[in-house]
Design an enzyme around this catalytic site. Structure first.
Site, short mmCIF file in Angstrom:
data_model
loop_
_atom_site.label_atom_id
_atom_site.label_comp_id
_atom_site.label_asym_id
_atom_site.label_seq_id
_atom_site.Cartn_x
_atom_site.Cartn_y
_atom_site.Cartn_z
N GLU A 163 -34.56 -32.93 -63.20
CA GLU A 163 -34.95 -33.26 -64.57
C GLU A 163 -33.89 -32.99 -65.63
O GLU A 163 -34.10 -32.15 -66.51
CB GLU A 163 -36.23 -32.52 -64.95
CG GLU A 163 -37.43 -33.00 -64.17
CD GLU A 163 -38.74 -32.54 -64.79
OE1 GLU A 163 -38.72 -31.83 -65.81
OE2 GLU A 163 -39.78 -32.92 -64.27
N GLU A 353 -42.26 -34.07 -57.53
CA GLU A 353 -43.25 -33.14 -58.11
C GLU A 353 -44.44 -33.93 -58.62
O GLU A 353 -44.28 -35.00 -59.21
CB GLU A 353 -42.69 -32.37 -59.32
CG GLU A 353 -41.65 -31.35 -58.99
CD GLU A 353 -41.11 -30.64 -60.25
OE1 GLU A 353 -41.79 -30.60 -61.29
OE2 GLU A 353 -39.99 -30.13 -60.16
C1 GCO Z 1 -40.45 -29.63 -64.48
C2 GCO Z 1 -39.91 -28.67 -63.57
C3 GCO Z 1 -40.88 -27.64 -63.08
C4 GCO Z 1 -42.10 -27.35 -63.92
C5 GCO Z 1 -43.21 -28.32 -63.66
C6 GCO Z 1 -44.44 -28.07 -64.50
O1 GCO Z 1 -40.72 -30.69 -64.02
O2 GCO Z 1 -40.60 -29.34 -65.66
O3 GCO Z 1 -39.32 -29.32 -62.51
O4 GCO Z 1 -40.04 -26.56 -63.02
O5 GCO Z 1 -42.56 -26.09 -63.68
O6 GCO Z 1 -42.78 -29.61 -63.92
O7 GCO Z 1 -44.15 -28.12 -65.84
#
Ligand code: GCO
Length: 449
Positions: A163, A353
């Protein structure tokens, strides 16, 4: 109904969010270590100094994953555990930790998927200008090479950067994440370019140096917009919004990051909107940035409505269901997000994710009942399955997160895990959703229907 036989089921985490042991065994300071100590940045003044103490408990955690039937585990490497100052001297104990983790995973029948950078940037390099320093992409690739030399005899899946949209946008544009800065557009654009260079150079290096034939990608976030109805016009509007370019939000825009990688150039709108704020693009940069990757890793939680000025128009209707983060529950994001990305860039999608935070606690019977999360997973996975049936190529799904952890500026209140962590005792309790996910994996998706 099932998923394809080679579908990768797994769960994800990130170093700073779970490891703790923040200055142990030679680890150097990163920007989260440094800036969490300043008051006002993180809820309750919390930090990742101990977090889930995963550094000391990884063997127990791997056993827990095995018990849950997890087949793939996406985790990130802490740069300053490997190179305490970001460059130069290598910390063997840091390498040993990840090497032992990889061995433990493989012994448990779990495939390791390595993310090289998930936001815990070396403080020493930050003081030298960080991503603004013209050398920053070389610092990154040198660090990545140490990791690849140490682990690529056993690791196949590599994600360069997690990200960039968020760590640049929240870290340097709006000042919500470490290092909590608000820089001018010109600097932000140059940083993004340097991050893209770091990505490209690293892809090249992995391709050349990895001992096992690698599969390389990244983990981006996506502000995907979903159509308001199924008409061709609504779909086209959603598609265009998903790849739009705006000056206000450019660090978050998908096309700004992904077009250079897959199409070899920034979107045309970027040139006309940013004008003299565009980064300095040197000869050969775009070739480096557009090194072929094997997959498009994407973190998708909801379709973008929250930041939309006309918020109530889209998915975000009055009284819509929301997670503990306040994010709307929009399962169709896992249909349209991957579909639009696959159409435009043509690479298999890895959901690197997806998940939700909820108000979990250990209940009177000693268990953690989280029916909302089970319903969320079913709904989102159904949409992902539908996308695959309609021709979107999807490699796998990583639930975020394997366990409750440090949710950045929100501290420890927000619980995303399949496993509950009591931070006072470090006791772990597999939530109902963890047991549910086990059945999903075991039946290759049948139990979501
Ligand atoms: C993000 C990160 C994670 C976060 C998750 C929830 O995507 O921001 O990869 O570290 O913890 O997304 O916010």
């Amino acid at each position: 109904m099932q998923f394809s036989n080679d579908f990768l089921w797994g769960a994800a985490s990130a170093s700073y969010q779970i490891e703790g042991a923040y200055l142990e065994d030679g680890k150097g300071e990163n920007i989260w270590d440094a800036y969490c100590q300043e008051s006002g940045h993180v809820a309750h003044g919390e930090n990742g100094n101990v977090a889930c103490d995963h550094y000391h408990r990884f063997r127990e955690d791997v056993k827990m994953m095995q018990k849950m039937g997890i087949k793939n585990y996406r985790f990130s490497i802490s740069w300053t555990r490997i190179l305490p100052n970001g460059t130069g001297a290598v910390n063997q104990k840091g390498i040993q930790f990840y090497s032992d983790l990889v061995d433990a995973l493989l012994e448990a029948g779990i495939t390791p998927m390595v993310t090289l950078f998930h936001w815990d940037y070396p403080y020493a390099l930050h003081q030298k200008g960080g991503w603004l320093n013209p050398e920053s992409s070389d610092w990154f690739v040198d660090y990545a090479k140490v990791v690849v030399d140490a682990l690529s005899d056993r690791v196949t899946y590599w994600m360069t950067i997690n990200e960039p949209q968020v760590f640049i946008g929240c870290g340097y544009a709006i000042g919500k994440f470490a290092p909590f800065q608000k820089l001018p557009v010109r600097d932000l654009a140059q940083m993004c370019h340097n991050v893209l260079l770091a990505h490209g150079k690293t892809v090249k290096m992995i391709r050349e140096c990895a001992k096992k034939t690698p599969k390389i990608g990244f983990a981006f976030s996506t502000p995907c917009t979903t159509p308001t109805d199924n008409s061709p016009l609504a779909i086209e509007i959603a598609r265009q919004k998903s790849f739009a370019f705006t000056r206000e939000r450019f660090t978050f825009e998908t096309a700004w990051w992904a077009d250079p990688i897959f199409l070899g150039d920034y979107p045309q709108d970027a040139y006309s909107v940013l004008k003299s704020d565009m980064p300095n693009i040197k000869e050969g940069d775009m070739e480096l940035i557009s090194q072929p990757v094997d997959f498009y890793g994407v973190n998708i939680y909801y379709s973008q409505a929250e930041e939309n000025p006309n918020a109530y128009v889209e998915n975000d209707y009055m009284g819509c269901p929301r997670t503990q983060m306040g994010w709307p529950v929009t399962p169709e994001a896992l249909y349209w997000g991957p579909k639009f990305l696959f159409e435009r860039y043509g690479k298999p999608i890895l959901i690197s994710e997806n998940g939700m935070a909820s108000h979990d606690w250990v209940q009177l019977d000693g268990k953690v009942h989280d029916p909302g999360r089970i319903d969320y997973m079913k709904r989102y996975l159904r949409e992902l399955h539908r996308a695959m049936q309609d021709g979107t190529e999807v490699m796998g799904y990583m639930y975020w997160s394997i366990m409750d952890n440090f949710e950045w500026a929100d501290g420890y209140d927000k619980r995303f895990g399949l496993v509950y962590v009591d931070y006072r005792t470090q006791e772990r309790t597999i939530k109902d959703s963890g047991y549910f996910y086990q059945t999903v994996i075991e039946t290759n998706g049948e139990t979501i229907f």
